[in-house]
Design an enzyme around this catalytic site. Structure first.
Site, PDB file in Angstrom:
ATOM      1  N   ASP A   1      -9.626  -0.956   6.529  1.00 21.38           N
ATOM      2  CA  ASP A   1     -10.937  -1.204   5.909  1.00 21.38           C
ATOM      3  C   ASP A   1     -10.893  -2.438   5.004  1.00 21.38           C
ATOM      4  O   ASP A   1      -9.819  -2.815   4.525  1.00 21.38           O
ATOM      5  CB  ASP A   1     -11.350   0.026   5.071  1.00 21.38           C
TER       6      ASP A   1
ATOM      7  N   GLU B   1       1.663  -8.195  11.456  1.00 21.44           N
ATOM      8  CA  GLU B   1       1.357  -7.077  10.552  1.00 21.44           C
ATOM      9  C   GLU B   1       1.913  -7.428   9.177  1.00 21.44           C
ATOM     10  O   GLU B   1       3.066  -7.831   9.055  1.00 21.44           O
ATOM     11  CB  GLU B   1       1.998  -5.798  11.123  1.00 21.44           C
TER      12      GLU B   1
ATOM     13  N   ASP C   1      -7.052  -5.803  14.451  1.00 20.13           N
ATOM     14  CA  ASP C   1      -6.964  -4.347  14.293  1.00 20.13           C
ATOM     15  C   ASP C   1      -6.635  -4.061  12.835  1.00 20.13           C
ATOM     16  O   ASP C   1      -5.509  -3.724  12.476  1.00 20.13           O
ATOM     17  CB  ASP C   1      -5.871  -3.807  15.226  1.00 20.13           C
TER      18      ASP C   1
ATOM     19  N   PRO D   1      -5.197  -5.566   1.207  1.00 23.62           N
ATOM     20  CA  PRO D   1      -4.741  -6.737   1.977  1.00 23.62           C
ATOM     21  C   PRO D   1      -5.672  -7.103   3.145  1.00 23.62           C
ATOM     22  O   PRO D   1      -5.574  -8.188   3.703  1.00 23.62           O
ATOM     23  CB  PRO D   1      -3.370  -6.294   2.508  1.00 23.62           C
TER      24      PRO D   1
ATOM     25  N   ASP E   1       0.280   0.494  13.631  1.00 20.52           N
ATOM     26  CA  ASP E   1       0.646   1.730  14.342  1.00 20.52           C
ATOM     27  C   ASP E   1       1.139   1.437  15.751  1.00 20.52           C
ATOM     28  O   ASP E   1       1.609   2.338  16.452  1.00 20.52           O
ATOM     29  CB  ASP E   1      -0.541   2.706  14.367  1.00 20.52           C
TER      30      ASP E   1
ATOM     31  N   GLN F   1       0.845  -1.198   0.000  1.00 24.61           N
ATOM     32  CA  GLN F   1       0.000   0.000   0.000  1.00 24.61           C
ATOM     33  C   GLN F   1       0.880   1.248   0.000  1.00 24.61           C
ATOM     34  O   GLN F   1       2.093   1.160   0.207  1.00 24.61           O
ATOM     35  CB  GLN F   1      -0.892  -0.009   1.253  1.00 24.61           C
TER      36      GLN F   1
ATOM     37  N   ASP G   1       1.070 -12.296   6.702  1.00 31.39           N
ATOM     38  CA  ASP G   1      -0.360 -12.111   6.487  1.00 31.39           C
ATOM     39  C   ASP G   1      -1.111 -12.763   7.658  1.00 31.39           C
ATOM     40  O   ASP G   1      -0.917 -13.960   7.934  1.00 31.39           O
ATOM     41  CB  ASP G   1      -0.715 -12.797   5.153  1.00 31.39           C
ATOM     42  N   GLY G   2      -1.951 -11.982   8.318  1.00 36.51           N
ATOM     43  CA  GLY G   2      -2.706 -12.491   9.470  1.00 36.51           C
ATOM     44  C   GLY G   2      -3.557 -13.706   9.117  1.00 36.51           C
ATOM     45  O   GLY G   2      -3.797 -14.575   9.957  1.00 36.51           O
TER      46      GLY G   2
HETATM   47  N1  SAM Z   1      -7.098   1.731  13.486  1.00 41.53           N
HETATM   48  C1  SAM Z   1      -7.122   1.540  12.104  1.00 41.53           C
HETATM   49  C2  SAM Z   1      -8.444   1.676  11.431  1.00 41.53           C
HETATM   50  O1  SAM Z   1      -9.454   1.126  11.888  1.00 41.53           O
HETATM   51  O2  SAM Z   1      -8.481   2.368  10.420  1.00 41.53           O
HETATM   52  C3  SAM Z   1      -6.419   0.325  11.673  1.00 41.53           C
HETATM   53  C4  SAM Z   1      -5.023   0.314  12.187  1.00 41.53           C
HETATM   54  S1  SAM Z   1      -3.782  -0.587  11.526  1.00 41.53           S
HETATM   55  C5  SAM Z   1      -2.826   0.673  10.801  1.00 41.53           C
HETATM   56  C6  SAM Z   1      -4.333  -1.604  10.220  1.00 41.53           C
HETATM   57  C7  SAM Z   1      -3.182  -2.443   9.696  1.00 41.53           C
HETATM   58  O3  SAM Z   1      -3.669  -3.682   9.193  1.00 41.53           O
HETATM   59  C8  SAM Z   1      -2.383  -1.807   8.570  1.00 41.53           C
HETATM   60  O4  SAM Z   1      -1.118  -1.437   9.029  1.00 41.53           O
HETATM   61  C9  SAM Z   1      -2.301  -2.916   7.493  1.00 41.53           C
HETATM   62  O5  SAM Z   1      -1.021  -3.025   6.893  1.00 41.53           O
HETATM   63  C10 SAM Z   1      -2.659  -4.146   8.313  1.00 41.53           C
HETATM   64  N2  SAM Z   1      -3.190  -5.270   7.529  1.00 41.53           N
HETATM   65  C11 SAM Z   1      -4.047  -5.204   6.497  1.00 41.53           C
HETATM   66  N3  SAM Z   1      -4.284  -6.444   6.034  1.00 41.53           N
HETATM   67  C12 SAM Z   1      -3.564  -7.305   6.791  1.00 41.53           C
HETATM   68  C13 SAM Z   1      -3.392  -8.717   6.792  1.00 41.53           C
HETATM   69  N4  SAM Z   1      -4.021  -9.484   5.884  1.00 41.53           N
HETATM   70  N5  SAM Z   1      -2.578  -9.268   7.731  1.00 41.53           N
HETATM   71  C14 SAM Z   1      -1.934  -8.487   8.640  1.00 41.53           C
HETATM   72  N6  SAM Z   1      -2.052  -7.141   8.674  1.00 41.53           N
HETATM   73  C15 SAM Z   1      -2.864  -6.559   7.771  1.00 41.53           C
END
Ligand code: SAM
Length: 281
Positions: free
Chosen positions: A170, A118, A167, A174, A98, A43, A149-150
């Site tokens: 949207d 993450e 966490d 990913p 974060d 991203q 990947d979670g």
């Molecule tokens: N508080 C925020 C919100 O609701 O908008 C979300 C916080 S956090 C920054 C979200 C994180 O999820 C991002 O850093 C993104 O890289 C991570 N993410 C997205 N898809 C993921 C996946 N499949 N596995 C692990 N992390 C993932």
């Protein structure tokens, strides 16, 4: 600025972030400075310094957290589940780059291990360096960063975690699969027999379809399902929802909330479950 992304625009000599996720609504923030900007493998990652909200983490043009209001979301996604499970030792956070949720979970001395999975290492790197109001430059030895990947991570574990916090960003890019039933099924199996999970389930104002679907997936798997809300000024609609799925525990067991927080307190641990009429599911 070379290769300026489309969501940063100059208007009458000022720089603006224009969030245009929704078809008929744009949210704009006047920006003092672009602190960091880079496209990772997953991203476009930016740290912006804004006039009203201080520093912000922006992923693909969408504000994720800010130094002004990030604590509300991060405290609510962590302290509610950790005040329902009576003795969480092994915690998994999926997403949360974060580091704000990990920082809150680390306030529990009986938590022995926090796995932070993450997908994008760059998010963690830049938040530790440029967004310490949120990340706290987390260096607690109980926090283990796993850049994966979670979705794949939870498949590897059975009966392993006490609490799982999803966490995610949207449900696009990913994070799309982090809202699907098969993912919650894998989470169910990765939890111990008295484990519980929570996820952010989007805006009750704008994403009721996602909220209902997520709640439904979790309700079909877990004997206890609960919805709670908070208000996050930088999320569209302001009001935000979280869905909790638990195999056993359902009540707040904490009588005297003693963590140093800016938003959560003893009263909020209970009142967050009081829902307005239109989101009674
Ligand atoms: N508080 C925020 C919100 O609701 O908008 C979300 C916080 S956090 C920054 C979200 C994180 O999820 C991002 O850093 C993104 O890289 C991570 N993410 C997205 N898809 C993921 C996946 N499949 N596995 C692990 N992390 C993932």
């Amino acid at each position: 600025m070379p290769d300026q992304p489309k969501y940063l625009q100059q208007l009458n000599g000022d720089l603006w972030l224009i969030e245009d996720e929704r078809e008929n609504m744009k949210i704009s923030y006047r920006i003092k400075e672009v602190v960091f900007s880079k496209s990772s493998a997953f991203q476009h990652v930016m740290i912006l310094d804004s006039y009203d909200f201080g520093r912000m983490l922006v992923l693909d043009g969408v504000v994720q957290t800010t130094s002004m209001d990030g604590y509300i979301y991060n405290e609510m996604i962590s302290h509610i589940p950790l005040s329902i499970h009576p003795n969480p030792k092994n915690v998994l956070i999926i997403g949360g780059g974060d580091c704000g949720a990990a920082r809150e979970a680390a306030k529990y001395s009986h938590v022995e291990n926090i796995d932070m999975v993450e997908i994008d290492e760059w998010v963690v790197k830049v938040c530790k360096e440029y967004l310490q109001e949120v990340s706290g430059n987390l260096s607690d030895p109980r926090v283990h960063f796993i850049f994966d990947d979670g979705i794949q991570h939870v498949k590897k574990y059975k009966n392993h975690y006490d609490v799982i916090i999803v966490d995610s960003s949207d449900p696009i890019g990913p994070a799309k699969q982090l809202f699907e039933r098969s993912f919650y099924q894998d989470i169910y199996h990765a939890l111990k027999e008295d484990g519980l999970m929570v996820c952010q389930s989007q805006s009750p104002i704008f994403h009721m379809d996602v909220l209902k679907q997520t709640f439904g997936h979790i309700q079909n798997l877990f004997p206890v399902t609960k919805l709670y809300t908070t208000t996050v000024p930088t999320y569209p609609g302001g009001l935000w929802s979280f869905t909790l799925g638990s195999k056993k525990y359902q009540e707040i067991h904490v009588n005297h909330f003693d963590k140093k927080t800016k938003y959560v307190n003893q009263a909020i641990l209970h009142s967050c479950f009081n829902l307005p009429e239109f989101i009674q599911l």
